[in-house]
Design an enzyme around this catalytic site. Structure first.
Site, PDB file in Angstrom:
ATOM      1  N   LYS A 260      44.999  43.751  36.707  1.00 21.93           N
ATOM      2  CA  LYS A 260      45.987  42.644  37.077  1.00 21.93           C
ATOM      3  C   LYS A 260      45.310  41.690  38.104  1.00 21.93           C
ATOM      4  CE  LYS A 260      50.389  42.170  39.034  1.00 21.93           C
ATOM      5  NZ  LYS A 260      51.411  42.615  39.932  1.00 21.93           N
TER       6      LYS A 260
ATOM      7  N   TYR B  78      55.498  38.527  29.887  1.00 24.98           N
ATOM      8  CA  TYR B  78      56.925  37.915  29.993  1.00 24.98           C
ATOM      9  C   TYR B  78      57.041  37.124  28.609  1.00 24.98           C
ATOM     10  CZ  TYR B  78      56.151  38.839  34.976  1.00 24.98           C
ATOM     11  OH  TYR B  78      56.218  39.678  36.179  1.00 24.98           O
TER      12      TYR B  78
ATOM     13  N   LYS C 273      44.129  45.941  40.982  1.00 21.36           N
ATOM     14  CA  LYS C 273      45.054  44.905  41.080  1.00 21.36           C
ATOM     15  C   LYS C 273      44.668  43.836  42.271  1.00 21.36           C
ATOM     16  CE  LYS C 273      49.705  43.681  42.553  1.00 21.36           C
ATOM     17  NZ  LYS C 273      51.046  44.439  42.738  1.00 21.36           N
TER      18      LYS C 273
END
Ligand code: PBG
Ligand code: ZN
Length: 280
Positions: A203, A268, A150
Site C-alpha cells: 500500500k 473504492y 505500508k
C-alpha cells in the site's frame, strides 16, 4: 473524497446491500467513534462502531466476507496510529505499549464476528501480538491480513480527510515506510509472515507496483494491493473534468495490479468495477 462518506450502521447495511447486489463479496470496515481520546478507547469498545457494524452486517449477510481495519488513529484525539508520549513538548509514538491496544482491538473485532482482521498501524511486532491474542481468545481460525509494506504516502490525504484521522502533529514517518526504500518492504513482509500473517498487503498500489511484484515473487503468499484514496480521487477528478475515460483508466490500473501479482485488490471503485465486469 468523491462519493465516499461516513455512514451510520444502518446506512452501512444499506450501502453493503447495494454492493452485494452487484456482486461485491467482501468489505473492509473503518470506524470513526463519537468521541476520540488518547487511549483510542473507541477502537476496542464492545459496542464500538465497527463492532456494531460487524454484527449488523454478518447478521444481514452471513455469506459476506467482513474484514476490519485494525488501527488506533481514527480513535485517537492526536490522530496517530499508536500511543503518544509527550516529553518537553515533543510527541513520540510508542511502539510496544501500542501493541496491547491493537491486540485488544483485533480480538474485539473477532468477537463481533469479523472474518479477517487487517492491522494497518505498522508498529513492529503487532502481527505476532495480534496472533497470540486471537489464539488466546479462541480465535485461532481468524486470519490476519497485514498491511505489511505500508509506505508513508501523500496518497492517503482524501482518506484522512474523510475519516478525520490526520495526525495533529508530526507525521507517520516513524512507523510507516520510506518511499525510497524497496528492500525494507521485503524485510517488513518477511517479519509479518514469520509473526503469522496469512495475507500480506502492499500500500499504496499504483506507485508501488514494483514492490507488489517483488513481494509476490519472493514469498508467493496471498498478496493484496490497496488502491488508496488518493489514487481513486485523482482518477475521479480527472474523469469529472472529462480528461480521462473513468472506466478505462480504473480498469487499466487495477489490471496493472493483477499483472504485478495482486491476488486481492482493495478499491473504492469496487461497486463500479463489479458492474463493469458483469456487463463485460
Ligand atoms: C489507518 C489507515 C489509513 C489508510 C488505511 N488505514 C490512513 C493512514 O495510514 O494515514 C489509508 C487508506 C487510503 O488512503 O485509502 N492507519
Ligand atoms: Zn492508523
Amino acid at each position: 473524497m468523491p462519493g465516499v462518506f461516513q455512514l451510520s450502521v444502518d446506512e452501512a447495511v444499506r450501502e453493503v446491500s447495494g454492493a452485494v447486489a452487484v456482486g461485491v463479496n467482501a468489505v473492509l470496515l473503518f470506524g470513526i467513534p463519537a468521541k476520540k481520546d488518547d487511549r483510542a478507547t473507541g477502537a476496542y469498545a464492545k459496542n464500538g462502531i465497527v463492532q456494531k457494524a460487524v454484527r449488523a452486517l454478518k447478521n444481514e449477510f452471513p455469506e459476506l466476507l467482513v474484514i476490519t481495519d485494525v488501527c488506533l488513529c481514527e480513535y485517537m484525539s492526536h490522530g496517530h496510529c499508536g500511543i503518544v508520549s509527550v516529553t518537553r513538548g515533543q510527541g513520540k509514538v510508542l511502539n510496544d505499549p501500542s501493541l496491547r491496544l491493537l491486540a485488544r482491538t483485533a480480538v474485539s473485532h473477532a468477537e463481533a464476528g469479523a472474518d479477517i482482521v487487517a492491522p494497518s498501524d505498522m508498529m513492529d511486532g503487532r502481527v505476532g501480538a495480534i496472533r497470540m491474542a486471537l489464539d488466546g481468545a479462541g480465535f485461532s481460525d481468524t486470519p490476519i491480513m497485514s498491511y505489511a509494506a505500508k509506505y508513508a504516502s501523500a496518497y492517503y490525504g482524501p482518506f484522512r480527510d474523510a475519516a478525520d484521522s490526520a495526525p495533529k502533529f508530526g507525521d507517520r514517518r516513524s512507523y510507516q515506510m520510506d518511499a525510497a526504500n524497496a528492500e525494507e518492504a521485503l524485510r517488513e513482509v518477511q517479519l509479518d509472515l514469520e509473526e503469522g500473517a496469512d495475507i500480506v498487503m502492499v500500500k499504496p498500489a499504483l506507485a508501488y507496483l514494483d514492490i507488489l511484484y517483488r513481494v509476490k515473487k519472493t514469498f508467493g503468499y496471498p498478496t493484496a494491493a490497496y488502491a488508496v484514496s488518493g489514487e481513486y480521487s485523482m482518477m475521479k477528478a480527472a474523469a469529472a473534468n472529462g480528461w480521462v475515460d473513468e472506466r478505462a483508466v480504473i480498469m487499466e490500473s487495477l489490471l496493472g495490479m493483477r499483472r504485478a501479482g495482486a491476488d486481492i485488490i482493495i478499491t473504492y471503485a469496487a461497486c463500479d468495477v463489479a458492474r463493469w465486469l458483469a456487463d463485460g
